[in-house]
Design a protein around this motif. Sequence first.
Motif, PDB file in Angstrom:
ATOM      1  N   GLU A  51       0.819  -1.113  -0.147  1.00  0.00           N
ATOM      2  CA  GLU A  51       0.011   0.104   0.014  1.00  0.00           C
ATOM      3  C   GLU A  51       0.903   1.360   0.223  1.00  0.00           C
ATOM      4  OE1 GLU A  51      -2.426  -0.169   3.384  1.00  0.00           O
ATOM      5  OE2 GLU A  51      -3.807  -1.803   2.694  1.00  0.00           O
ATOM      6  N   THR A  52       2.053   1.331   0.679  1.00  0.00           N
ATOM      7  CA  THR A  52       2.730   2.406   0.823  1.00  0.00           C
ATOM      8  C   THR A  52       4.282   1.800   1.194  1.00  0.00           C
ATOM      9  OG1 THR A  52       0.830   3.504   2.371  1.00  0.00           O
ATOM     10  CG2 THR A  52       2.911   4.642   2.194  1.00  0.00           C
ATOM     11  N   GLU A  53       5.187   2.812   0.448  1.00  0.00           N
ATOM     12  CA  GLU A  53       6.639   2.308   0.363  1.00  0.00           C
ATOM     13  C   GLU A  53       7.550   3.452   0.793  1.00  0.00           C
ATOM     14  OE1 GLU A  53       8.492   0.869  -3.144  1.00  0.00           O
ATOM     15  OE2 GLU A  53       7.910  -0.647  -2.220  1.00  0.00           O
ATOM     16  N   TYR A  54       8.499   3.215   1.641  1.00  0.00           N
ATOM     17  CA  TYR A  54       9.664   4.280   1.780  1.00  0.00           C
ATOM     18  C   TYR A  54      10.838   3.399   1.696  1.00  0.00           C
ATOM     19  CZ  TYR A  54       6.436   7.396   4.088  1.00  0.00           C
ATOM     20  OH  TYR A  54       5.265   8.420   4.146  1.00  0.00           O
ATOM     21  N   ILE A  55      11.786   4.052   1.080  1.00  0.00           N
ATOM     22  CA  ILE A  55      13.146   3.682   0.570  1.00  0.00           C
ATOM     23  C   ILE A  55      14.152   4.542   0.956  1.00  0.00           C
ATOM     24  CG2 ILE A  55      14.664   2.948  -1.334  1.00  0.00           C
ATOM     25  CD1 ILE A  55      11.938   2.568  -3.042  1.00  0.00           C
ATOM     26  N   PHE A  56      14.981   3.998   1.895  1.00  0.00           N
ATOM     27  CA  PHE A  56      16.072   4.756   2.564  1.00  0.00           C
ATOM     28  C   PHE A  56      17.412   3.929   2.009  1.00  0.00           C
ATOM     29  CE2 PHE A  56      12.964   4.322   5.626  1.00  0.00           C
ATOM     30  CZ  PHE A  56      12.373   5.739   5.771  1.00  0.00           C
TER      31      PHE A  56
ATOM     32  N   ARG B  32      17.262   4.279  12.021  1.00  0.00           N
ATOM     33  CA  ARG B  32      16.211   3.833  12.687  1.00  0.00           C
ATOM     34  C   ARG B  32      15.427   4.926  13.256  1.00  0.00           C
ATOM     35  NH1 ARG B  32      16.099  -0.321  16.777  1.00  0.00           N
ATOM     36  NH2 ARG B  32      15.353   1.172  18.359  1.00  0.00           N
ATOM     37  N   ARG B  33      15.870   6.258  13.320  1.00  0.00           N
ATOM     38  CA  ARG B  33      15.260   7.413  13.708  1.00  0.00           C
ATOM     39  C   ARG B  33      14.383   7.830  12.580  1.00  0.00           C
ATOM     40  NH1 ARG B  33      20.141   8.791  16.119  1.00  0.00           N
ATOM     41  NH2 ARG B  33      21.079   9.728  14.168  1.00  0.00           N
ATOM     42  N   ARG B  34      14.631   7.637  11.194  1.00  0.00           N
ATOM     43  CA  ARG B  34      14.069   7.992  10.127  1.00  0.00           C
ATOM     44  C   ARG B  34      12.787   6.644  10.029  1.00  0.00           C
ATOM     45  NH1 ARG B  34      17.676   8.131   5.017  1.00  0.00           N
ATOM     46  NH2 ARG B  34      15.688   8.746   4.087  1.00  0.00           N
ATOM     47  N   ILE B  35      13.228   5.423  10.450  1.00  0.00           N
ATOM     48  CA  ILE B  35      12.023   4.321  10.401  1.00  0.00           C
ATOM     49  C   ILE B  35      11.300   4.860  11.622  1.00  0.00           C
ATOM     50  CG2 ILE B  35      11.515   1.987  10.946  1.00  0.00           C
ATOM     51  CD1 ILE B  35      14.381   1.288   9.907  1.00  0.00           C
ATOM     52  N   ARG B  36      11.539   5.228  12.752  1.00  0.00           N
ATOM     53  CA  ARG B  36      10.858   5.638  13.910  1.00  0.00           C
ATOM     54  C   ARG B  36       9.708   6.753  13.234  1.00  0.00           C
ATOM     55  NH1 ARG B  36      11.104   4.187  19.108  1.00  0.00           N
ATOM     56  NH2 ARG B  36      13.062   3.902  18.957  1.00  0.00           N
ATOM     57  N   ALA B  37      10.256   7.549  12.425  1.00  0.00           N
ATOM     58  CA  ALA B  37       9.226   8.883  12.052  1.00  0.00           C
ATOM     59  C   ALA B  37       8.090   8.289  11.114  1.00  0.00           C
ATOM     60  CB  ALA B  37      10.153   9.884  11.433  1.00  0.00           C
ATOM     61  N   VAL B  38       8.455   7.298  10.224  1.00  0.00           N
ATOM     62  CA  VAL B  38       7.610   6.844   9.267  1.00  0.00           C
ATOM     63  C   VAL B  38       6.614   5.877  10.115  1.00  0.00           C
ATOM     64  CG1 VAL B  38       7.207   4.788   7.479  1.00  0.00           C
ATOM     65  CG2 VAL B  38       9.093   6.728   7.328  1.00  0.00           C
TER      66      VAL B  38
ATOM     67  N   ALA C 194       5.575   6.468  13.184  1.00  0.00           N
ATOM     68  CA  ALA C 194       4.727   7.228  13.877  1.00  0.00           C
ATOM     69  C   ALA C 194       3.467   7.791  12.874  1.00  0.00           C
ATOM     70  CB  ALA C 194       5.526   8.425  14.586  1.00  0.00           C
ATOM     71  N   ASP C 195       4.086   8.126  11.837  1.00  0.00           N
ATOM     72  CA  ASP C 195       3.197   8.890  10.642  1.00  0.00           C
ATOM     73  C   ASP C 195       2.012   7.934  10.390  1.00  0.00           C
ATOM     74  OD1 ASP C 195       2.268  10.682   8.817  1.00  0.00           O
ATOM     75  OD2 ASP C 195       3.096   9.443   7.393  1.00  0.00           O
ATOM     76  N   TRP C 196       2.561   6.455  10.418  1.00  0.00           N
ATOM     77  CA  TRP C 196       1.498   5.449  10.087  1.00  0.00           C
ATOM     78  C   TRP C 196       0.559   4.894  11.169  1.00  0.00           C
ATOM     79  CZ3 TRP C 196       5.294   1.315   7.138  1.00  0.00           C
ATOM     80  CH2 TRP C 196       5.314   1.852   5.811  1.00  0.00           C
ATOM     81  N   ARG C 197       1.023   5.488  12.311  1.00  0.00           N
ATOM     82  CA  ARG C 197       0.067   5.345  13.849  1.00  0.00           C
ATOM     83  C   ARG C 197       0.021   3.901  14.032  1.00  0.00           C
ATOM     84  NH1 ARG C 197      -1.922   9.768  11.181  1.00  0.00           N
ATOM     85  NH2 ARG C 197      -2.533  11.510  12.311  1.00  0.00           N
ATOM     86  N   LEU C 198       1.214   3.241  14.011  1.00  0.00           N
ATOM     87  CA  LEU C 198       1.426   1.890  14.500  1.00  0.00           C
ATOM     88  C   LEU C 198       1.327   1.733  16.208  1.00  0.00           C
ATOM     89  CD1 LEU C 198       4.333   0.088  12.453  1.00  0.00           C
ATOM     90  CD2 LEU C 198       1.678   0.134  12.066  1.00  0.00           C
ATOM     91  N   PRO C 199       0.599   0.770  16.394  1.00  0.00           N
ATOM     92  CA  PRO C 199       0.796   0.428  18.076  1.00  0.00           C
ATOM     93  C   PRO C 199       2.086   0.463  18.360  1.00  0.00           C
ATOM     94  CG  PRO C 199      -0.704  -0.949  17.056  1.00  0.00           C
ATOM     95  CD  PRO C 199      -0.018  -0.341  15.793  1.00  0.00           C
ATOM     96  N   ALA C 200       2.461   0.842  19.588  1.00  0.00           N
ATOM     97  CA  ALA C 200       3.963   0.978  20.203  1.00  0.00           C
ATOM     98  C   ALA C 200       4.587  -0.276  19.995  1.00  0.00           C
ATOM     99  CB  ALA C 200       3.670   1.606  21.687  1.00  0.00           C
ATOM    100  N   GLU C 201       3.979  -1.346  20.506  1.00  0.00           N
ATOM    101  CA  GLU C 201       4.555  -2.725  20.634  1.00  0.00           C
ATOM    102  C   GLU C 201       4.770  -3.172  19.115  1.00  0.00           C
ATOM    103  OE1 GLU C 201       3.417  -7.148  21.827  1.00  0.00           O
ATOM    104  OE2 GLU C 201       2.789  -5.473  22.829  1.00  0.00           O
ATOM    105  N   ALA C 202       3.922  -2.911  18.246  1.00  0.00           N
ATOM    106  CA  ALA C 202       4.428  -3.470  16.754  1.00  0.00           C
ATOM    107  C   ALA C 202       5.311  -2.240  16.209  1.00  0.00           C
ATOM    108  CB  ALA C 202       2.940  -3.233  15.844  1.00  0.00           C
ATOM    109  N   ALA C 203       5.530  -1.218  16.452  1.00  0.00           N
ATOM    110  CA  ALA C 203       6.324  -0.355  16.062  1.00  0.00           C
ATOM    111  C   ALA C 203       7.746  -0.639  16.717  1.00  0.00           C
ATOM    112  CB  ALA C 203       6.007   1.101  16.628  1.00  0.00           C
TER     113      ALA C 203
END
Length: 154
Positions: free
Chosen positions: A25-30, A43-49, A51-60
């Motif tokens: 559905e959605t994709e980010y490439i680093f 990891r900081r960049r992944i964490r921002a993505v 958070a934008d996707w609003r994942l539950p904390a445990e899943a994130a």
Amino acid sequence: MTAARPGPALREEAALREDAAPCEETEYIFSLPHTPGAVPAVRRRIRAVLADWRLPAEAAEDVLLLASELLANAIVHALPPATLRLSRVWADRRRAVRVEVTDRGPAAPAGLPAPAADPDEHGRGLGIVTALSARCGVREHLGGTGRWADVVVG
């Protein structure tokens, strides 16, 4: 006459069919700098993505740990350049995040024994990936290898 593009509900329905492949559905490439200090920055960049996707904390946290293991594996074993792809997909009829790291190297060194590693310091990463993911694998492609894993998030 113009053809209508299927909306999210139709894409989700198609992805839930038994014979359907995971639907991205959605994709980010680093790009991954080939240095040991690269993992915290990515990891900081992944964490921002996430958070934008609003994942539950445990899943994130599971996605971050899994990504860290795949990234560290690429820095130690892969041939640069390496790339991280983060996608929202369907896995086993549930929403998931796919983490894939691709590089220019083969899936495994041809004809070479695996280096002896201290199990207290190294060698547990792929076990962690397997334990945290709904499914994972290796995909060889023209010009390299991709290691991927899906983490169920909903």
